[in-house]
Design a protein around this motif. Sequence first.
Motif, mmCIF file in Angstrom:
data_model
loop_
_atom_site.group_PDB
_atom_site.id
_atom_site.type_symbol
_atom_site.label_atom_id
_atom_site.label_comp_id
_atom_site.label_asym_id
_atom_site.label_seq_id
_atom_site.Cartn_x
_atom_site.Cartn_y
_atom_site.Cartn_z
ATOM 1 N N UNK A 1 0.838 -1.189 0.000
ATOM 2 C CA UNK A 1 0.000 0.000 0.000
ATOM 3 C C UNK A 1 0.876 1.242 0.000
ATOM 4 N N UNK A 2 0.370 2.328 -0.597
ATOM 5 C CA UNK A 2 1.058 3.616 -0.608
ATOM 6 C C UNK A 2 0.047 4.698 -0.251
ATOM 7 N N UNK A 3 0.554 5.802 0.292
ATOM 8 C CA UNK A 3 -0.329 6.892 0.654
ATOM 9 C C UNK A 3 0.377 8.230 0.581
ATOM 10 N N UNK A 4 -0.408 9.292 0.393
ATOM 11 C CA UNK A 4 0.096 10.657 0.390
ATOM 12 C C UNK A 4 -0.851 11.512 1.218
ATOM 13 N N UNK A 5 -0.332 12.614 1.774
ATOM 14 C CA UNK A 5 -1.196 13.542 2.497
ATOM 15 C C UNK A 5 -0.612 14.948 2.470
ATOM 16 N N UNK A 6 -1.482 15.928 2.729
ATOM 17 C CA UNK A 6 -1.106 17.333 2.796
ATOM 18 C C UNK A 6 -1.859 17.952 3.963
ATOM 19 N N UNK A 7 -1.184 18.833 4.723
ATOM 20 C CA UNK A 7 -1.818 19.535 5.838
ATOM 21 C C UNK A 7 -1.433 21.000 5.771
ATOM 22 N N UNK A 8 -2.371 21.893 6.049
ATOM 23 C CA UNK A 8 -2.125 23.333 6.083
ATOM 24 C C UNK A 8 -2.798 23.898 7.324
ATOM 25 N N UNK A 9 -2.110 24.773 8.058
ATOM 26 C CA UNK A 9 -2.721 25.312 9.257
ATOM 27 C C UNK A 9 -2.086 26.606 9.721
ATOM 28 N N UNK A 10 -2.710 27.195 10.753
ATOM 29 C CA UNK A 10 -2.230 28.403 11.413
ATOM 30 C C UNK A 10 -2.766 28.405 12.833
ATOM 31 N N UNK A 11 -1.995 29.020 13.763
ATOM 32 C CA UNK A 11 -2.459 29.085 15.139
ATOM 33 C C UNK A 11 -1.336 29.390 16.114
ATOM 34 N N UNK A 12 -1.678 29.477 17.402
ATOM 35 C CA UNK A 12 -0.727 29.791 18.453
ATOM 36 C C UNK A 12 0.003 28.540 18.917
ATOM 37 N N UNK A 13 1.279 28.700 19.238
ATOM 38 C CA UNK A 13 2.076 27.596 19.764
ATOM 39 C C UNK A 13 1.876 27.498 21.273
ATOM 40 N N UNK A 14 2.560 26.575 21.908
ATOM 41 C CA UNK A 14 2.511 26.457 23.359
ATOM 42 C C UNK A 14 2.991 27.744 24.011
ATOM 43 N N UNK A 15 3.832 28.518 23.327
ATOM 44 C CA UNK A 15 4.274 29.812 23.848
ATOM 45 C C UNK A 15 3.127 30.808 23.914
ATOM 46 N N UNK A 16 2.050 30.537 23.182
ATOM 47 C CA UNK A 16 0.912 31.445 23.164
ATOM 48 C C UNK A 16 0.319 31.685 24.533
ATOM 49 N N UNK A 17 0.467 30.738 25.456
ATOM 50 C CA UNK A 17 -0.084 30.885 26.800
ATOM 51 C C UNK A 17 0.728 31.860 27.648
ATOM 52 N N UNK A 18 1.953 32.187 27.235
ATOM 53 C CA UNK A 18 2.798 33.066 28.046
ATOM 54 C C UNK A 18 3.326 34.270 27.292
ATOM 55 N N UNK A 19 3.224 34.286 25.993
ATOM 56 C CA UNK A 19 3.799 35.374 25.202
ATOM 57 C C UNK A 19 2.718 36.066 24.376
ATOM 58 N N UNK A 20 2.346 37.308 24.749
ATOM 59 C CA UNK A 20 1.267 37.981 24.017
ATOM 60 C C UNK A 20 1.660 38.466 22.631
ATOM 61 N N UNK A 21 2.925 38.416 22.263
ATOM 62 C CA UNK A 21 3.329 38.905 20.943
ATOM 63 C C UNK A 21 2.904 37.924 19.858
ATOM 64 N N UNK A 22 2.939 38.386 18.629
ATOM 65 C CA UNK A 22 2.620 37.518 17.503
ATOM 66 C C UNK A 22 3.720 36.502 17.247
ATOM 67 N N UNK A 23 4.852 36.604 17.949
ATOM 68 C CA UNK A 23 5.920 35.641 17.795
ATOM 69 C C UNK A 23 5.489 34.236 18.166
ATOM 70 N N UNK A 24 4.420 34.110 18.934
ATOM 71 C CA UNK A 24 3.899 32.808 19.318
ATOM 72 C C UNK A 24 2.841 32.318 18.335
#
Length: 116
Positions: free
Chosen positions: A40-63
């Motif tokens: 068997x063979x398979x392929x996939x694609x994923x696209x996303x955006x969002x806050x990292x774990x740093x988002x809970x402590x860093x209010x800047x957009x760097x997270x």
Amino acid sequence: GGFTVGGSYYDAGDFNMIAGQNQDQQSWSVGATYEFGKAGVGISYLDGEGYTALGATAPSNGAYIEDYQSYSIGGEYNWVPGLVTSADVVFFNQEDAATTYDNDGYVFLLSQRVNF
């Protein structure tokens, strides 16, 4: 006919956000597999955006990850019932909103399973 196709969409809402953070958080993916005989063979694609774990402590957009994409391809072979060899390769690219962080890479996984 041996084909399987699937996809997903995820809206994370305000998960991992603190005051002052209000960017969209979502991801979507699509993939397909084909099985033939013992292989068997398979392929996939994923696209996303969002806050990292740093988002809970860093209010800047760097997270905030403004763009995340991954592409993968894999295959497996069933030698005999219960003995399976698999290989997968994943390429990914991740960029933050502040354009100071760019993370590209790949993952290669080779496995041998014994099912009983």
